[in-house]
Design an enzyme around this catalytic site. Structure first.
Site, PDB file in Angstrom:
ATOM      1  N   ARG A 191      33.794  41.311  33.232  1.00 25.99           N
ATOM      2  CA  ARG A 191      32.924  40.887  34.337  1.00 25.99           C
ATOM      3  C   ARG A 191      32.726  42.011  35.365  1.00 25.99           C
ATOM      4  O   ARG A 191      31.655  42.124  35.967  1.00 25.99           O
ATOM      5  CB  ARG A 191      33.447  39.601  34.982  1.00 25.99           C
TER       6      ARG A 191
ATOM      7  N   GLU B 287      41.842  41.901  38.180  1.00 24.34           N
ATOM      8  CA  GLU B 287      42.084  40.789  39.104  1.00 24.34           C
ATOM      9  C   GLU B 287      43.581  40.511  39.181  1.00 24.34           C
ATOM     10  O   GLU B 287      44.341  40.892  38.284  1.00 24.34           O
ATOM     11  CB  GLU B 287      41.313  39.561  38.589  1.00 24.34           C
TER      12      GLU B 287
ATOM     13  N   HIS C 109      37.503  43.124  41.647  1.00 22.53           N
ATOM     14  CA  HIS C 109      37.659  41.664  41.661  1.00 22.53           C
ATOM     15  C   HIS C 109      38.044  41.165  43.053  1.00 22.53           C
ATOM     16  O   HIS C 109      38.568  41.940  43.867  1.00 22.53           O
ATOM     17  CB  HIS C 109      38.753  41.282  40.678  1.00 22.53           C
TER      18      HIS C 109
ATOM     19  N   HIS D 155      32.648  41.882  41.237  1.00 24.79           N
ATOM     20  CA  HIS D 155      31.735  41.493  40.151  1.00 24.79           C
ATOM     21  C   HIS D 155      30.844  40.316  40.577  1.00 24.79           C
ATOM     22  O   HIS D 155      31.200  39.540  41.461  1.00 24.79           O
ATOM     23  CB  HIS D 155      32.546  41.111  38.909  1.00 24.79           C
TER      24      HIS D 155
HETATM   25  O1  LIG Z   1      40.169  32.828  39.805  1.00 21.90           O
HETATM   26  C1  LIG Z   1      40.356  34.014  40.152  1.00 21.90           C
HETATM   27  O2  LIG Z   1      40.821  34.878  39.407  1.00 21.90           O
HETATM   28  C2  LIG Z   1      40.011  34.423  41.577  1.00 21.90           C
HETATM   29  C3  LIG Z   1      38.694  35.127  41.662  1.00 21.90           C
HETATM   30  O3  LIG Z   1      37.648  34.420  41.096  1.00 21.90           O
HETATM   31  O4  LIG Z   1      39.950  33.274  42.339  1.00 21.90           O
HETATM   32  P1  LIG Z   1      40.452  33.022  43.825  1.00 21.90           P
HETATM   33  O5  LIG Z   1      39.273  33.295  44.722  1.00 21.90           O
HETATM   34  O6  LIG Z   1      40.788  31.547  43.776  1.00 21.90           O
HETATM   35  O7  LIG Z   1      41.639  33.862  44.107  1.00 21.90           O
END
Ligand SMILES: O=C(O)[C@@H](CO)OP(=O)(O)O
Length: 262
Positions: free
Chosen positions: A74, A101, A196, A23
């Site tokens: 998103r 995610e 994600h 996204h």
């Molecule tokens: O905050 C989150 O859910 C992920 C993606 O944005 O972050 P990170 O890159 O820190 O795993």
């Protein structure tokens, strides 16, 4: 002469494309907060990134037959913007929470830099990028427990997470890919997946056959189409991000740096 014997062509391996897109920038990417299953929308920049992803795919001659995305807006809005730019809003879209995610547990909502100042950058890198270490879990009675949210009302509570490591994310993303998405690819359908950072890292680890150590340094840029070339039996042969390679490199570095204490 009516009949001409056709020249025998050497049988070539049919290559298939699979396109993944993370996204565009979300409101919480912008605020540098751990997001996970929190259902935040795209920022203004994120909408532009998604549209640019669609423009790039169209310019490079890509087309799709079926799309997959998560339950989180998103990713859904990214896919909608991509399809709008490609004039392909009519394409079938399948949504599944299995592409959500990674669940970030009790870290969700915290600012990544402040968390690094408090617990140290090393600890934050472990929480963000280690293979099998889970962030602290949500309490069962937390409003953010997916079992208490409408989106997941049809699911058996026992499969819904209160936190997840990358390993846990792989345990839901890969069976979904193998059982639902891959059969479509093997039938010859051209597939686009909008998901994600970490659900795509799960897929990248699997497709590229990366080790637990190698996946640590993989960061997925927002809104950039990632094209995999697959053999006719679905094995990844190569991959490339579409667009300006320097910009893409800078975007990946920016994702990695989100955990810095500053
Ligand atoms: O905050 C989150 O859910 C992920 C993606 O944005 O972050 P990170 O890159 O820190 O795993």
């Amino acid at each position: 002469m009516l009949y001409k014997k056709p020249k025998v062509k050497r049988q070539e391996k049919v290559m298939k494309n699979l396109v993944l897109i993370r996204h565009g920038e979300s409101e919480w990417n912008l605020a540098n907060r751990f997001t996970g299953w929190t259902d935040v929308d795209l920022s203004e920049k994120g909408v532009k990134e998604a549209k640019n992803g669609g423009i790039q795919l169209k310019k490079d001659g890509f087309d799709f037959d079926i799309c997959y995305t998560s339950y989180l807006k998103r990713a859904i809005h990214t896919l909608n913007n991509v399809l709008f730019e490609m004039d392909r809003e009519w394409l079938p879209v399948v949504k599944s929470w299995k592409l959500n995610e990674r669940h970030y547990g009790a870290l969700q909502g915290l600012n990544k830099s402040e968390t690094s100042q408090k617990y140290g950058e090393d600890q934050v890198k472990i929480w963000r990028r280690s293979f099998d270490i889970q962030p602290p879990a949500l309490e069962e009675n937390d409003d953010r427990n997916p079992a208490l949210q409408e989106q997941y009302r049809g699911e058996d509570r026992s499969v819904l997470p209160l936190t997840e490591s990358l390993k846990d994310t792989i345990a839901r993303v890969i069976p979904y890919y193998e059982n639902v998405i891959l059969p479509e690819i093997l039938k010859g359908r051209r597939v686009l997946i909008a998901a994600h950072g970490n659900s795509l890292r799960a897929l990248i680890m699997y497709l590229d056959g990366l080790s637990e150590k190698e996946i640590i340094e993989v960061n997925v840029p927002t809104g950039i189409p990632l094209v995999y070339t697959l053999t006719d039996d679905g094995k990844a042969q190569g991959k490339r991000y579409l667009g300006n390679q320097e910009e893409i490199e800078a975007k990946m570095k920016a994702v990695a740096a989100q955990g810095k204490a500053k």
